[in-house]
Design a protein around this motif. Structure first.
Motif, PDB file in Angstrom:
ATOM      1  N   LEU A  53     -55.627 -22.119 -25.738  1.00  0.00           N
ATOM      2  CA  LEU A  53     -54.600 -22.882 -25.025  1.00  0.00           C
ATOM      3  C   LEU A  53     -54.070 -22.083 -23.842  1.00  0.00           C
ATOM      4  O   LEU A  53     -54.004 -22.565 -22.711  1.00  0.00           O
ATOM      5  N   GLY A  54     -53.677 -20.833 -24.102  1.00  0.00           N
ATOM      6  CA  GLY A  54     -53.168 -19.993 -23.032  1.00  0.00           C
ATOM      7  C   GLY A  54     -54.225 -19.665 -21.992  1.00  0.00           C
ATOM      8  O   GLY A  54     -53.964 -19.704 -20.783  1.00  0.00           O
ATOM      9  N   LEU A  55     -55.431 -19.360 -22.431  1.00  0.00           N
ATOM     10  CA  LEU A  55     -56.496 -19.023 -21.492  1.00  0.00           C
ATOM     11  C   LEU A  55     -56.847 -20.197 -20.593  1.00  0.00           C
ATOM     12  O   LEU A  55     -57.166 -20.025 -19.412  1.00  0.00           O
ATOM     13  N   SER A  56     -56.779 -21.414 -21.143  1.00  0.00           N
ATOM     14  CA  SER A  56     -57.059 -22.602 -20.343  1.00  0.00           C
ATOM     15  C   SER A  56     -55.967 -22.824 -19.307  1.00  0.00           C
ATOM     16  O   SER A  56     -56.252 -23.181 -18.151  1.00  0.00           O
ATOM     17  N   ILE A  57     -54.712 -22.614 -19.704  1.00  0.00           N
ATOM     18  CA  ILE A  57     -53.601 -22.701 -18.751  1.00  0.00           C
ATOM     19  C   ILE A  57     -53.775 -21.664 -17.636  1.00  0.00           C
ATOM     20  O   ILE A  57     -53.539 -21.942 -16.451  1.00  0.00           O
ATOM     21  N   PRO A  87     -46.812 -25.234 -19.240  1.00  0.00           N
ATOM     22  CA  PRO A  87     -46.870 -24.259 -20.333  1.00  0.00           C
ATOM     23  C   PRO A  87     -45.745 -24.437 -21.344  1.00  0.00           C
ATOM     24  O   PRO A  87     -45.960 -24.236 -22.547  1.00  0.00           O
ATOM     25  N   LEU A  88     -44.546 -24.814 -20.866  1.00  0.00           N
ATOM     26  CA  LEU A  88     -43.429 -25.033 -21.792  1.00  0.00           C
ATOM     27  C   LEU A  88     -43.709 -26.215 -22.705  1.00  0.00           C
ATOM     28  O   LEU A  88     -43.481 -26.148 -23.914  1.00  0.00           O
ATOM     29  N   VAL A  89     -44.220 -27.297 -22.122  1.00  0.00           N
ATOM     30  CA  VAL A  89     -44.541 -28.485 -22.920  1.00  0.00           C
ATOM     31  C   VAL A  89     -45.645 -28.166 -23.923  1.00  0.00           C
ATOM     32  O   VAL A  89     -45.569 -28.539 -25.106  1.00  0.00           O
ATOM     33  N   LEU A  90     -46.685 -27.463 -23.465  1.00  0.00           N
ATOM     34  CA  LEU A  90     -47.795 -27.119 -24.352  1.00  0.00           C
ATOM     35  C   LEU A  90     -47.329 -26.197 -25.479  1.00  0.00           C
ATOM     36  O   LEU A  90     -47.777 -26.331 -26.626  1.00  0.00           O
ATOM     37  N   THR A  91     -46.419 -25.274 -25.179  1.00  0.00           N
ATOM     38  CA  THR A  91     -45.882 -24.379 -26.215  1.00  0.00           C
ATOM     39  C   THR A  91     -45.142 -25.157 -27.282  1.00  0.00           C
ATOM     40  O   THR A  91     -45.334 -24.933 -28.487  1.00  0.00           O
ATOM     41  N   VAL A  92     -44.294 -26.090 -26.866  1.00  0.00           N
ATOM     42  CA  VAL A  92     -43.538 -26.908 -27.822  1.00  0.00           C
ATOM     43  C   VAL A  92     -44.489 -27.731 -28.687  1.00  0.00           C
ATOM     44  O   VAL A  92     -44.336 -27.798 -29.920  1.00  0.00           O
ATOM     45  N   LEU A  93     -45.478 -28.358 -28.070  1.00  0.00           N
ATOM     46  CA  LEU A  93     -46.439 -29.166 -28.826  1.00  0.00           C
ATOM     47  C   LEU A  93     -47.228 -28.306 -29.816  1.00  0.00           C
ATOM     48  O   LEU A  93     -47.484 -28.721 -30.960  1.00  0.00           O
ATOM     49  N   ALA A  94     -47.616 -27.099 -29.375  1.00  0.00           N
ATOM     50  CA  ALA A  94     -48.363 -26.197 -30.267  1.00  0.00           C
ATOM     51  C   ALA A  94     -47.516 -25.777 -31.456  1.00  0.00           C
ATOM     52  O   ALA A  94     -48.005 -25.730 -32.597  1.00  0.00           O
ATOM     53  N   MET A  95     -46.233 -25.486 -31.224  1.00  0.00           N
ATOM     54  CA  MET A  95     -45.348 -25.089 -32.318  1.00  0.00           C
ATOM     55  C   MET A  95     -45.160 -26.229 -33.320  1.00  0.00           C
ATOM     56  O   MET A  95     -45.167 -26.022 -34.530  1.00  0.00           O
ATOM     57  N   ILE A  96     -45.005 -27.435 -32.814  1.00  0.00           N
ATOM     58  CA  ILE A  96     -44.840 -28.605 -33.699  1.00  0.00           C
ATOM     59  C   ILE A  96     -46.082 -28.787 -34.560  1.00  0.00           C
ATOM     60  O   ILE A  96     -46.002 -29.009 -35.774  1.00  0.00           O
ATOM     61  N   LEU A  97     -47.257 -28.689 -33.938  1.00  0.00           N
ATOM     62  CA  LEU A  97     -48.506 -28.862 -34.677  1.00  0.00           C
ATOM     63  C   LEU A  97     -48.689 -27.762 -35.720  1.00  0.00           C
ATOM     64  O   LEU A  97     -49.093 -28.030 -36.864  1.00  0.00           O
ATOM     65  N   LEU A  98     -48.393 -26.516 -35.353  1.00  0.00           N
ATOM     66  CA  LEU A  98     -48.566 -25.404 -36.290  1.00  0.00           C
ATOM     67  C   LEU A  98     -47.599 -25.513 -37.465  1.00  0.00           C
ATOM     68  O   LEU A  98     -47.974 -25.217 -38.613  1.00  0.00           O
TER      69      LEU A  98
END
Length: 421
Positions: A53-57, A87-98
């Protein structure tokens, strides 16, 4: 110091950086034993997978920034507000999924909730840090990017030894990694993404077609990084399944072999901004490919010397004399990752110039590799031989494809954009 000299120095500093990261893994093996060491490897494997996720960003940001005015702050660039908020949106979505998958992950990995929550934090920090690194990479501020990486690795090494001295085991590894990443984020925020406002609007109106283009760019980057992580982990998983008694030795040999790729990727990272900015100029692209070919020829000599003389002699010093027998894997692995580096250079070229046909090549290569592993597995060397053949074939394909793209189309007078598939 001009940008060109900084770009040339970046790979050299990155070689030393990978040495620090290599030492971090050695230090972890000294302090973590038994079950804790197994859990650490499982958690780091999960982090490696989700770091796509981070590498793609990072790659998407570097590509978009390289096409804009490098003297403007990020928020003032076209799509700058999007690059800051994504990146902020992706971080929030990743945390919710995890958090949703937490019970399953806890059961599969056999790890307590505390270390897992630390890992989730590390993944979130990595996404945010990667955005800053993409901005620096796109502006060709390669020494600043080096400093950012060094802050992370030196920070986590220092914190790890302090926490380990206090008696922490698995938690020391994760807390140190989070601490190093946080320091790196603070540095990146100050020199790259400062001035962010969630409600800021840069005034640009994003056409519907551009959303599709950005989605394709992110998907291409995601596929690229998934392929990288698949290739650097799949043989280890097969060795663990078929030859568990040899897995620890193979893992040590693999660390040496992957140093070849990490050093080569430092070269690729230095090329990314120039390819992103000038990749559609066939003449410039041809020169960049020729330069990379020359560097890989030099790298081939280094691979031979390193895997034949230097790496084997260091095994008893770093890991103990009992692992000396694993030196048989190191030359095979070195050439495997040399070829893999060539494949990944051309994959990045395809991503940066918008040629999506590389996805079919990656899927086909991964499928053939898995099939080869299933057919030939009498010895761990069989997996390395399969990789050597597959990556060799993929390298040859990409070289021929580059020749056709750079010269055959030019002879016909077609537009390079007509060749995109």
């Amino acid at each position: 110091m001009n940008n060109r000299l900084r770009s040339l120095m970046f790979p050299l500093f990155n070689v030393l950086l990978n040495g620090f990261n290599f030492f971090f893994h050695i230090a972890a093996s000294w302090y973590l034993t038994g079950q804790a060491y197994g859990q650490a490897n499982a958690l780091l494997a999960l982090f490696a997978l989700l770091s796509v996720l981070g590498l793609s960003i990072q790659l998407l940001t570097a590509k978009l920034v390289s096409k804009g005015d490098k003297n403007l702050p990020l928020r003032s660039l076209p799509l700058g507000s999007l690059l800051l908020k994504a990146p902020l949106v992706l971080t929030v979505l990743a945390m919710i999924l995890l958090l949703f998958l937490h019970p399953l992950l806890r059961s599969l990995l056999g790890v307590e909730s505390g270390p897992l929550f630390m890992l989730y934090g590390l993944i979130g920090l990595h996404i945010l840090v990667s955005s800053c690194r993409g901005d620096l990479q796109g502006r060709e501020r390669m020494l600043a990017l080096n400093v950012n990486y060094y802050i992370e690795v030196i920070g986590k090494l220092s914190l790890f030894f302090v926490l380990a001295a206090l008696g922490l085991k698995l938690e020391a590894l994760l807390l140190a990694s989070c601490g190093g990443m946080l320091l790196s984020l603070l540095h990146g925020w100050i020199i790259s993404a400062r001035g962010l406002s969630i409600t800021t609007h840069s005034g640009e109106r994003i056409p519907a077609g551009l959303w599709k283009s950005l989605g394709q760019d992110f998907t291409d980057s995601l596929m690229t990084n998934l392929f990288i992580l698949f290739c650097i982990s799949i043989d280890m998983l097969y060795v663990q399944h078929y030859f568990p008694e040899q897995a620890s030795g193979y893992a040590i040999a693999l660390k040496y072999s992957q140093l070849v790729y990490y050093v080569s990727y430092s070269l690729i990272a230095a090329f990314i901004p120039k390819i992103g900015a000038q990749g559609h100029d066939r003449q410039t692209l041809g020169k960049l490919i020729a330069i990379y070919a020359g560097l890989m020829a030099v790298a081939a000599l280094c691979v031979y010397v390193g895997t034949t003389y230097i790496f084997p002699s260091s095994i008893p010093i770093l890991f103990g004399a009992s692992y000396q027998s694993v030196e048989v894997y190191i030359p095979w692995g070195g050439w495997v990752y040399w070829l893999f580096s060539i494949v990944m250079f051309f994959v990045h070229v395809h991503v940066l110039v918008g040629r999506r046909k590389f996805i079919f090549s990656l899927v086909a290569g991964a499928a053939v590799l898995v099939a080869a592993f299933h057919m030939a597995h009498t010895d761990p060397v069989d997996f390395l031989l399969s990789e050597l053949i597959v990556y060799g074939a993929m390298s040859l394909y990409f070289v021929i494809d580059a020749y056709i793209y750079l010269f055959k189309i030019k002879i016909r007078g077609d537009s390079p954009h007509d060749y995109h598939t």
